[in-house]
Scaffold this active site. Sequence first.
Site, PDB file in Angstrom:
ATOM      1  N   SER A 326       0.841  -1.193   0.000  1.00 52.27           N
ATOM      2  CA  SER A 326       0.000   0.000   0.000  1.00 52.27           C
ATOM      3  C   SER A 326       0.878   1.245   0.000  1.00 52.27           C
ATOM      4  O   SER A 326       0.606   2.219  -0.712  1.00 52.27           O
ATOM      5  CB  SER A 326      -0.919  -0.023   1.223  1.00 52.27           C
ATOM      6  OG  SER A 326      -1.580   1.189   1.348  1.00 52.27           O
ATOM      7  N   TRP A 329       2.257   1.710  -3.372  1.00 47.38           N
ATOM      8  CA  TRP A 329       1.204   2.189  -4.287  1.00 47.38           C
ATOM      9  C   TRP A 329       1.110   3.709  -4.226  1.00 47.38           C
ATOM     10  O   TRP A 329       0.897   4.372  -5.239  1.00 47.38           O
ATOM     11  CB  TRP A 329      -0.140   1.564  -3.882  1.00 47.38           C
ATOM     12  CG  TRP A 329      -1.286   1.986  -4.772  1.00 47.38           C
ATOM     13  CD1 TRP A 329      -1.720   1.355  -5.896  1.00 47.38           C
ATOM     14  CD2 TRP A 329      -2.129   3.125  -4.616  1.00 47.38           C
ATOM     15  NE1 TRP A 329      -2.781   2.026  -6.455  1.00 47.38           N
ATOM     16  CE2 TRP A 329      -3.056   3.125  -5.684  1.00 47.38           C
ATOM     17  CE3 TRP A 329      -2.204   4.155  -3.677  1.00 47.38           C
ATOM     18  CZ2 TRP A 329      -4.036   4.098  -5.843  1.00 47.38           C
ATOM     19  CZ3 TRP A 329      -3.184   5.136  -3.845  1.00 47.38           C
ATOM     20  CH2 TRP A 329      -4.078   5.092  -4.906  1.00 47.38           C
ATOM     21  N   HIS A 330       1.307   4.265  -3.010  1.00 47.27           N
ATOM     22  CA  HIS A 330       1.166   5.711  -2.856  1.00 47.27           C
ATOM     23  C   HIS A 330       2.293   6.490  -3.527  1.00 47.27           C
ATOM     24  O   HIS A 330       2.124   7.647  -3.891  1.00 47.27           O
ATOM     25  CB  HIS A 330       1.102   6.092  -1.374  1.00 47.27           C
ATOM     26  CG  HIS A 330      -0.253   5.839  -0.780  1.00 47.27           C
ATOM     27  ND1 HIS A 330      -0.625   4.619  -0.289  1.00 47.27           N
ATOM     28  CD2 HIS A 330      -1.327   6.642  -0.619  1.00 47.27           C
ATOM     29  CE1 HIS A 330      -1.877   4.689   0.155  1.00 47.27           C
ATOM     30  NE2 HIS A 330      -2.321   5.905  -0.037  1.00 47.27           N
ATOM     31  N   GLY A 331       3.443   5.894  -3.673  1.00 47.55           N
ATOM     32  CA  GLY A 331       4.528   6.610  -4.327  1.00 47.55           C
ATOM     33  C   GLY A 331       5.759   5.740  -4.446  1.00 47.55           C
ATOM     34  O   GLY A 331       5.998   4.851  -3.627  1.00 47.55           O
TER      35      GLY A 331
END
Lengths: 497, 352
Positions: A326, A329-331
């Site tokens: 996760s 996924w954000h960066g």
Amino acid sequence: MLFNSFQFLCFFPLVCFLYYIIPFKYRHLFLLAASYYFYMCWNPQYALLMLTSTFITYLSGLMIDRAEKIEEEIRRVRMKKLSVAFSFVINLSILCIFKYSNFLIDTINRVFSYVHIQPVNVSFDIILPVGISFYTFQALSYTVDVYRKDIYCEKNFFKYALFVSFFPQLVAGPIERSKNLLKQIHVKHDFRLERVQYGLFQMLLGYFQKVVISDNISVFVDQAYDNYHQYGSIELIIATIFFALQIYCDFGGYSNIAIGAARVMGFDLMENFNTPYFADSVADFWRRWHISLSTWFRDYLYIPLGGNRKGRVRKYINLMIVFMCSGLWHGASWNYVVWGAINGAYQVVGDILKPVKTKIGKVLGSNPLSFGHKFLQVVVTFVLVDFSWIFFRAKGFAHASKVIKRMLTEWDPWVLVDDSLFELGIGAKPFHAIMVSILVLFAFDICKYLKVDVLKGMCRQDPWFKIVVAAFFACWILLLGSYGPEYSAAQFIYFQF
Amino acid sequence: MKKYIRTGIWFIIFLIVSLFAYNGITEMTRLKVREDDAIRTFYKQEKDSIDVVFIGTSHVYHGISPMDLWNEYGMTSYNLGTGSQGLALSYYLTKEAIRTQHPSMIVLESWGARYPESYQTSNLPRTHMVVDSLPLGKTKIELYKDFVNQVLPKDERLEFYFPIIRNHGRWQDLELKDFKRTNEFAKGQTLSTGIRLQTEPPIVDECTELTDKNRHFLEKIIQLCNDNNTSLVIYTIPTADFKHYAEYHKCANSVIKMAEEYGIPAIDFEHYRSEIGIDYSLDFIDREHLNTQGSTKFTLFFGQWLKGNFEITDHRLEERYNQWNTDYLYYYNYLCDNQGIALEERDEDIEN
């Protein structure tokens, strides 16, 4: 095209008007064209990437559907799995190339430098396609849903393409499930005033969060984090609390605009943020924060990994994997991975310490149902979550460590009374105005937490009242919002001559 | 059906309320500078009550006193000078002046030719002050088409259509003057009573080539006045010695020369300094601009020249213009209350 752009303010009413007057059988084609136009306003070439993802996942659905007709079970299962792999490998490869290639090379080079190997001298000059993480995950969910028989295989390519590219949630979510959105594309949505009003009020709330709160306090946060060595504990603590609000109002505001815009056109998108900072545990926080992403990871990663069915240790490992993914996924940066890992660790440690916590509570005679107990839980959860945000906001692990160090060592409570806080990019008047805006949002979130739907209540009011409230908030946004050229009184000084 | 009609009515009410609200906050946050006040007050003048309109740069709004012209010659005039007004904006203001007041005379000042692009793209806030102050109408739409849509880069256009984009941050600096106009009696003049010691510049007789754009807009102004049977007078107002004086005076001379080529009455008052009685130690507020004392001297001289060369009606005994006498009293009292005070010299050269 951004939601908070003039272009969108013209585009959206026009699309809605045309959408309702076009015959039903052409509506999906119209919305598809509008969605691609919306995306291509940013970069026309990258629409091809979205089209590719759409085509691959559409094809995988057809392949799975065809495989279902194979009578021999082993072959059938193998074909189905191959179809899923085909979809995942291609889509995740595209995502990796466009989002993670430079991150991977950088990581490899770091490892090489430790073992004294010549670094790889390649760098990709790629712009991150807007919304790629969102639509890729949304498209992949379709493949898995068809595989699991949670949804039928969509034969109409255009309707499926609309599911992937539906403009309100295209660039920043919510990441919709085919079970919800794809089915709605087949349904005729008549113009219903109550729904439209509700949607518009929700959009107004979203703009309020995004333009008035998030974009304004970001100035304070940027100033404090970019020049952390100039500031002490209090400024950095306030900046970190502000960052928690900034990111909530940014994501949450964008989601509200998206959900509201979809609702105006008759679509129900899933809720994405449900008063996350009123969560009483980190696990609860993740049930309230970016719900569409959390549930995506739960449904399509945590459960396939075995979830909590394979023993405690495996559950903890699965949790850590999910949260680190996760984060990624954000960066594409290690600080996001660290942020994810911290959140995973919170839950693992929280789960391990649960019996101890209960025992201590019992010994101290604490009443788990009391307001005080709940309040303490909410505060502790907020502190833990906010601590993890430091790693999200900082430019890297080293930066985050330095910020934390200063936060703990450079104690300067006098800045609370000597107006120093107004020197971090927001003057006294705007600072107070933002505080009032935050209080308004706080009141709204409290109502939501208590399951009082303020927007629904508003829609039931007399028309004159709705108009006055809408005009009042629109003026608030127009006056206090952060948009247009940066304001400084100094720029007007020479006018007097 | 009834339901749709009801919804339609409420939607219209919603649009009207939104429009009023938008207009209200746009008006509230608008920068209240002298240009803005002067232009908006111009539209409040009684229809066809102004005979002479002065157009030009800050030299005009400092140097021309409509109240002195009224008191001395009974001339009804208005000062539509704005800071850094290039000839393009002069054209649009002339157009508005003719449309609203049908004056018998437009008096154009020549220093505006110093801006080669005609439009002040390098000083957009100045342009904003004029464009934002004009009411929506034919002239403003023409200005949008010719200037905003063609001259400006895309990212700067929107704020001309919606000034709130640029001004909304001003809510934190609002004060009384944002809600109340001042000095409306001065008919567009800026009353600068301070005094700064200046030096006399040398006379420049040479000309420079006018840029194509300036020539184009000057021709348009001449054509506009011809088409509307409005007399046009072009003149150069005296200034003190400022940076680039010689260079800019050459531009002003070119305007005078072009006017003469077209048979337009034109005069350079730099050649009449002693006749006017300009005192460089008392008559200037800064290196370029006359103060109220200097403006009275110059205006009276100019008024006499206008009176001698053109037929301009004396309205002093007409009942319709009683308000002008009251305005003059305000003007007179203002000057008495704000006697000229010697100010410290400033280093900066104000280039308006």
